[in-house]
Design a protein around this motif. Structure first.
Motif, PDB file in Angstrom:
ATOM      1  N   CYS A  80     112.474  71.035 -10.270  1.00 30.24           N
ATOM      2  CA  CYS A  80     113.413  70.457 -10.670  1.00 30.24           C
ATOM      3  C   CYS A  80     114.400  71.413 -10.993  1.00 30.24           C
ATOM      4  O   CYS A  80     115.754  71.085 -10.620  1.00 30.24           O
ATOM      5  CB  CYS A  80     113.137  69.568 -12.030  1.00 30.24           C
ATOM      6  SG  CYS A  80     112.158  68.009 -11.300  1.00 30.24           S
ATOM      7  N   LYS A  81     114.107  72.332 -11.673  1.00 32.16           N
ATOM      8  CA  LYS A  81     114.930  73.395 -12.275  1.00 32.16           C
ATOM      9  C   LYS A  81     115.777  74.112 -10.897  1.00 32.16           C
ATOM     10  O   LYS A  81     116.847  74.237 -10.776  1.00 32.16           O
ATOM     11  CB  LYS A  81     114.273  74.554 -13.064  1.00 32.16           C
ATOM     12  CG  LYS A  81     115.221  75.503 -13.867  1.00 32.16           C
ATOM     13  CD  LYS A  81     114.551  76.567 -14.200  1.00 32.16           C
ATOM     14  CE  LYS A  81     114.979  77.899 -14.297  1.00 32.16           C
ATOM     15  NZ  LYS A  81     114.376  79.104 -15.059  1.00 32.16           N
ATOM     16  N   LYS A 130     105.807  86.660 -10.262  1.00 36.02           N
ATOM     17  CA  LYS A 130     107.418  87.577 -10.629  1.00 36.02           C
ATOM     18  C   LYS A 130     107.417  87.955 -11.830  1.00 36.02           C
ATOM     19  O   LYS A 130     108.070  88.959 -12.190  1.00 36.02           O
ATOM     20  CB  LYS A 130     108.521  86.824 -10.093  1.00 36.02           C
ATOM     21  CG  LYS A 130     108.699  86.976  -8.530  1.00 36.02           C
ATOM     22  CD  LYS A 130     109.969  86.456  -8.042  1.00 36.02           C
ATOM     23  CE  LYS A 130     109.948  85.891  -6.709  1.00 36.02           C
ATOM     24  NZ  LYS A 130     110.825  84.748  -6.552  1.00 36.02           N
ATOM     25  N   ARG A 131     107.036  87.262 -13.023  1.00 37.70           N
ATOM     26  CA  ARG A 131     107.213  87.214 -14.381  1.00 37.70           C
ATOM     27  C   ARG A 131     106.345  88.228 -14.992  1.00 37.70           C
ATOM     28  O   ARG A 131     106.357  88.439 -16.313  1.00 37.70           O
ATOM     29  CB  ARG A 131     107.127  85.824 -15.096  1.00 37.70           C
ATOM     30  CG  ARG A 131     108.405  84.855 -14.513  1.00 37.70           C
ATOM     31  CD  ARG A 131     109.723  85.658 -14.929  1.00 37.70           C
ATOM     32  NE  ARG A 131     110.854  84.760 -14.205  1.00 37.70           N
ATOM     33  CZ  ARG A 131     111.789  85.147 -13.876  1.00 37.70           C
ATOM     34  NH1 ARG A 131     112.316  86.340 -14.370  1.00 37.70           N
ATOM     35  NH2 ARG A 131     112.751  84.517 -13.204  1.00 37.70           N
ATOM     36  N   HIS A 173     119.068  81.556 -26.712  1.00 33.37           N
ATOM     37  CA  HIS A 173     118.529  82.713 -25.724  1.00 33.37           C
ATOM     38  C   HIS A 173     117.288  83.245 -26.117  1.00 33.37           C
ATOM     39  O   HIS A 173     117.152  84.484 -26.016  1.00 33.37           O
ATOM     40  CB  HIS A 173     119.644  83.794 -25.462  1.00 33.37           C
ATOM     41  CG  HIS A 173     121.069  82.986 -25.267  1.00 33.37           C
ATOM     42  ND1 HIS A 173     121.555  82.206 -24.106  1.00 33.37           N
ATOM     43  CD2 HIS A 173     122.133  82.848 -25.957  1.00 33.37           C
ATOM     44  CE1 HIS A 173     122.672  81.978 -23.983  1.00 33.37           C
ATOM     45  NE2 HIS A 173     123.076  82.382 -25.180  1.00 33.37           N
ATOM     46  N   ALA A 174     116.401  82.326 -26.301  1.00 36.97           N
ATOM     47  CA  ALA A 174     115.111  83.085 -26.765  1.00 36.97           C
ATOM     48  C   ALA A 174     114.239  83.517 -25.891  1.00 36.97           C
ATOM     49  O   ALA A 174     114.188  82.736 -24.726  1.00 36.97           O
ATOM     50  CB  ALA A 174     114.477  81.948 -27.868  1.00 36.97           C
ATOM     51  N   THR A 175     113.415  84.530 -26.056  1.00 37.02           N
ATOM     52  CA  THR A 175     112.317  84.792 -25.215  1.00 37.02           C
ATOM     53  C   THR A 175     111.150  84.196 -25.179  1.00 37.02           C
ATOM     54  O   THR A 175     110.551  83.460 -24.050  1.00 37.02           O
ATOM     55  CB  THR A 175     112.063  86.437 -25.440  1.00 37.02           C
ATOM     56  OG1 THR A 175     113.054  87.124 -25.693  1.00 37.02           O
ATOM     57  CG2 THR A 175     111.259  86.907 -24.408  1.00 37.02           C
ATOM     58  N   ILE A 176     110.705  83.728 -26.306  1.00 37.51           N
ATOM     59  CA  ILE A 176     109.321  83.137 -26.387  1.00 37.51           C
ATOM     60  C   ILE A 176     109.386  82.025 -27.634  1.00 37.51           C
ATOM     61  O   ILE A 176     110.205  82.052 -28.366  1.00 37.51           O
ATOM     62  CB  ILE A 176     108.191  84.033 -26.910  1.00 37.51           C
ATOM     63  CG1 ILE A 176     107.661  84.808 -25.856  1.00 37.51           C
ATOM     64  CG2 ILE A 176     106.937  83.229 -27.696  1.00 37.51           C
ATOM     65  CD1 ILE A 176     106.630  84.478 -25.115  1.00 37.51           C
ATOM     66  N   GLY A 177     108.848  80.988 -27.237  1.00 39.49           N
ATOM     67  CA  GLY A 177     108.699  79.794 -28.078  1.00 39.49           C
ATOM     68  C   GLY A 177     107.454  79.105 -28.064  1.00 39.49           C
ATOM     69  O   GLY A 177     106.661  79.437 -27.115  1.00 39.49           O
ATOM     70  N   LYS A 195     112.195  83.267 -19.669  1.00 37.24           N
ATOM     71  CA  LYS A 195     112.538  83.827 -18.482  1.00 37.24           C
ATOM     72  C   LYS A 195     112.143  83.081 -17.321  1.00 37.24           C
ATOM     73  O   LYS A 195     112.436  83.205 -16.124  1.00 37.24           O
ATOM     74  CB  LYS A 195     111.921  85.216 -18.266  1.00 37.24           C
ATOM     75  CG  LYS A 195     112.713  86.166 -19.076  1.00 37.24           C
ATOM     76  CD  LYS A 195     112.086  87.651 -19.307  1.00 37.24           C
ATOM     77  CE  LYS A 195     113.023  88.632 -19.965  1.00 37.24           C
ATOM     78  NZ  LYS A 195     112.339  90.035 -20.025  1.00 37.24           N
ATOM     79  N   HIS A 196     111.084  82.278 -17.511  1.00 39.30           N
ATOM     80  CA  HIS A 196     110.438  81.213 -16.419  1.00 39.30           C
ATOM     81  C   HIS A 196     111.109  79.987 -16.388  1.00 39.30           C
ATOM     82  O   HIS A 196     111.683  79.697 -15.453  1.00 39.30           O
ATOM     83  CB  HIS A 196     108.967  81.413 -16.598  1.00 39.30           C
ATOM     84  CG  HIS A 196     108.334  80.362 -15.799  1.00 39.30           C
ATOM     85  ND1 HIS A 196     108.317  80.371 -14.520  1.00 39.30           N
ATOM     86  CD2 HIS A 196     107.218  79.378 -16.197  1.00 39.30           C
ATOM     87  CE1 HIS A 196     107.258  79.378 -13.968  1.00 39.30           C
ATOM     88  NE2 HIS A 196     106.818  78.775 -14.858  1.00 39.30           N
ATOM     89  N   GLN A 197     111.003  79.324 -17.608  1.00 41.17           N
ATOM     90  CA  GLN A 197     111.617  78.114 -17.800  1.00 41.17           C
ATOM     91  C   GLN A 197     111.298  77.566 -19.155  1.00 41.17           C
ATOM     92  O   GLN A 197     110.671  77.940 -19.948  1.00 41.17           O
ATOM     93  CB  GLN A 197     111.087  76.944 -16.696  1.00 41.17           C
ATOM     94  CG  GLN A 197     109.861  76.590 -16.802  1.00 41.17           C
ATOM     95  CD  GLN A 197     109.299  75.493 -15.911  1.00 41.17           C
ATOM     96  OE1 GLN A 197     110.224  74.972 -15.456  1.00 41.17           O
ATOM     97  NE2 GLN A 197     107.951  75.385 -15.720  1.00 41.17           N
ATOM     98  N   TYR A 198     112.425  76.642 -19.585  1.00 43.28           N
ATOM     99  CA  TYR A 198     112.381  76.274 -20.920  1.00 43.28           C
ATOM    100  C   TYR A 198     111.372  75.132 -21.225  1.00 43.28           C
ATOM    101  O   TYR A 198     112.078  73.619 -21.377  1.00 43.28           O
ATOM    102  CB  TYR A 198     113.835  75.914 -21.369  1.00 43.28           C
ATOM    103  CG  TYR A 198     114.539  77.196 -21.762  1.00 43.28           C
ATOM    104  CD1 TYR A 198     114.116  78.102 -22.765  1.00 43.28           C
ATOM    105  CD2 TYR A 198     115.265  77.649 -20.940  1.00 43.28           C
ATOM    106  CE1 TYR A 198     114.899  79.400 -23.102  1.00 43.28           C
ATOM    107  CE2 TYR A 198     116.443  78.783 -21.131  1.00 43.28           C
ATOM    108  CZ  TYR A 198     115.769  79.781 -21.889  1.00 43.28           C
ATOM    109  OH  TYR A 198     116.521  80.677 -22.165  1.00 43.28           O
TER     110      TYR A 198
END
Ligand code: MG
Length: 445
Positions: free
Chosen positions: A83-84, A159-160, A314-318, A329-332
């Motif tokens: 979807c993204k 890729k990540r 704009h967080a990296t990890i959650g 970086k991949h998706q939220y």
């Protein structure tokens, strides 16, 4: 079903009881009426009622003039990634980790995130007031398949991470996909990473005959035994729709979601990065953020809330304590295979056993209990505030009470008439005492 259809994770019910074909069709109509778009993607988990619910939803969507793109049996995050990338809404047919008799419908926004409460309310309004869009016969929507979602998803995870380094290590991995939606994607990712793998329950079985779909230690006995009897670097398990991922270390010890989140954060974030987690999470993550000079944002409980705070900051990890890690970086959204990729990434980079790496994470003990709720939450909240008001408190979600040597979080459940009590301390006895103190108090109310 009550007037609020969407729970914390979409609409859930038992097919032919509350989740009927008529109702599912109306949910499909309402979602596509709301989005008013050319096409919507759809995927399902392995549940036996998946075809029934899916085709009902498809009928509803097509009747509004919208095309339906079927992606197959997929993890929820694989649909979300599709979807993204394609910038179209999605519908996931899943009841996540619930028992096999359940199923559910989840709406995904055009950016791949779960729709927010405001949009849920608009869709509910369309259902209750039957404000469905209808179109003349010559422009009803079409149904077609697209089989590109698996590669799109798996390739982006590759890729990540430093896949070449992981490939060189030839890690030995035992994975239990629990007969669920990741039965194909996660083993595929592992084989692309040159891992030597043994799969458990990697056959799609919509009755979850092998184990309960929730990846808790009591449901992972086979995987734990396999880890103890074999010579593996890591064990991995997913829930039914694979937005979550939990790990077993090389000795066969189950790793709490809080610990794996803290470990992944430690080896993924840099100075000045932002991390997001709900108020229920362990202080271990806070300690890691202090050590790495990263910022920690605390939210209310719930993966979509964490995801939205990540976008804003704009967080990296959650992530949460249940094994739902979100990698910005991949998706939220929570993503089980991405979580596995990040863990293999750090394991291949650090020349240490998983148990050694975990030993370097601050060791907190958390105790979780729940007690029946006999009064309104507002009243209980006042009673607690009066009685324990001398302590420092936080009211972001429920009540978090800070005591000597630890904290306690008291929250009403969103789905059941119970109050959850979480307590944490570096000392097991203190964590247990704190939990008991509030358990007894609430139980006597
Ligand atoms: Mg799930």
């Amino acid at each position: 079903m009550n007037l609020k259809l969407f729970g914390t994770n979409g609409i859930r019910g038992i097919p032919n009881e509350d989740l009927t074909t008529d109702f599912s069709m109306n949910v499909g109509k309402a979602i596509s009426t709301f989005f008013y778009t050319e096409k919507i993607a759809i995927a399902r988990d392995t549940r036996i009622s998946g075809d029934m619910i899916l085709t009902s939803v498809v009928s509803g969507v097509n009747s509004t003039g919208t095309d339906m793109v079927y992606l197959g049996i997929l993890p929820t995050p694989a649909l979300q990634y599709y979807c993204k990338i394609h910038k179209i809404p999605g519908i996931m047919i899943t009841a996540s980790h619930n028992p096999p008799q359940y199923n559910g419908i989840k709406a995904i926004d055009e950016d791949g995130t779960e729709i927010d409460e405001e949009k849920e309310a608009k869709i509910e309004d369309i259902i209750f007031n039957k404000k469905f869009r209808t179109v003349p016969w010559e422009i009803v929507g079409q149904f077609y398949e697209d089989n590109t979602a698996v590669n799109l998803y798996v390739n982006n995870i590759l890729k990540r991470i430093d896949y070449k380094k992981i490939q060189d290590k030839k890690l030995k991995v035992a994975i239990d996909t629990g007969n669920g939606a990741s039965y194909f994607t996660s083993p595929l990712l592992l084989s692309r990473l040159n891992c030597r793998i043994v799969t458990l329950n990697a056959n799609p079985d919509g009755k979850f005959s092998s184990r309960n779909s929730e990846p808790k230690p009591e449901n992972l006995g086979d995987l734990i035994n396999l880890m103890r009897s074999g010579n593996f670097d890591i064990g991995v398990a997913h829930d039914g729709d694979a937005d979550r991922c939990v790990f077993i270390d090389e000795n066969g010890d189950y790793i709490d979601g809080d610990k794996s989140l803290a470990l992944i954060a430690k080896y993924t974030i840099n100075e000045n990065d932002t991390v997001v987690t709900p108020i229920s999470s362990s202080d271990a993550l806070n300690d890691i953020c202090l050590e790495k000079e990263a910022k920690l944002v605390i939210t209310r409980v719930g993966a979509p809330i964490v995801a939205r705070a990540m976008i804003e900051n704009h967080a990296t990890i959650g992530g949460e304590e249940n094994g739902g890690v979100i990698y910005g970086k991949h998706q939220y959204c929570r993503d089980g295979a991405m979580t596995m990729g990040l863990m293999l990434n750090l394991l291949s980079r650090e020349n240490k056993k998983l148990s050694e790496l975990l030993g370097e994470i601050p060791d907190y003990k958390m105790v979780k209990t729940s007690v029946k709720r006999n009064k309104e939450w507002a009243e209980i909240k006042d009673i607690i505030t009066d009685k324990f008001g001398k302590n420092k408190m936080n009211f972001l979600d429920g009540i978090k009470i800070y005591e000597d040597g630890g904290w306690v979080l008291i929250r009403p459940s969103g789905t059941e008439k119970i109050i959850r009590i979480f307590s944490e301390s570096k000392n097991q006895e203190i964590a247990e005492e704190l939990n008991k103190k509030y358990y007894n108090f609430l139980n006597n109310l």
